[in-house]
Design an enzyme around this catalytic site. Sequence first.
Site, PDB file in Angstrom:
ATOM      1  N   CYS A  11       0.553  -1.189   0.065  1.00 50.66           N
ATOM      2  CA  CYS A  11       0.069  -0.094   0.138  1.00 50.66           C
ATOM      3  C   CYS A  11       0.996   1.112   0.084  1.00 50.66           C
ATOM      4  O   CYS A  11       2.067   1.354   0.775  1.00 50.66           O
ATOM      5  CB  CYS A  11      -0.945  -0.086   1.205  1.00 50.66           C
ATOM      6  N   GLU A  21      -8.659  -0.980  -3.050  1.00 53.72           N
ATOM      7  CA  GLU A  21      -8.672   0.363  -2.997  1.00 53.72           C
ATOM      8  C   GLU A  21     -10.271   0.967  -2.660  1.00 53.72           C
ATOM      9  O   GLU A  21     -10.629   1.801  -1.856  1.00 53.72           O
ATOM     10  CB  GLU A  21      -8.725   1.142  -4.696  1.00 53.72           C
TER      11      GLU A  21
END
Length: 186
Positions: free
Chosen positions: A89, A132
């Site tokens: 991430c 996401e």
Amino acid sequence: MTVQPIRLFGDPVLRTPAEPVVDFDVELRKLVRDLSETMQESQGAGLAAPQLGVGLRVFTFDVDDVIGHLVNPVLEFPDVEEQDGPEGCLSIPGLYFDTKRRLNVVAKGFNEYGDPMQIVGTGLMARCIQHETDHLDGVLFVDRLDPQRRKEAMREIRQAEWYDLDKPPVVKLSPHSISNPFGLGR
């Protein structure tokens, strides 16, 4: 278009569910451009608006030479097949942990002009879309790790040079039950 700073683990905006987009206007198109440019500059596979400090349900992606965005995504899972593999991430830079995700996903939403669209993803694209969309719900991928992996992840996060001791981490369990880890029936 402007590259924006990415919010890091510990920033409360990453734990706040994003609001649906209601205005498909010039500001939204600027946000999509900023997300895309920041994602590509950072060499990420995806970037969600909360990672730039914007509490709206929009994300961009760049997976296997497919570049795009999705506004107000709603996910459907056509089957129960899973994948387990490394996930990272941009808000937890440089760290990767094996994370279980669904192998296949259908994401429905809108483009930056308000036109309906659908993305069918498998493998890495499915992982990116789920990752996401989690950001839009205030969920980080470390929340989806099993307890042992989560413990290891937190240890590595605390040792990372970017980690801010003044922002204590908030780790929460996935909003999906263990018996229904992918939110089937949502």
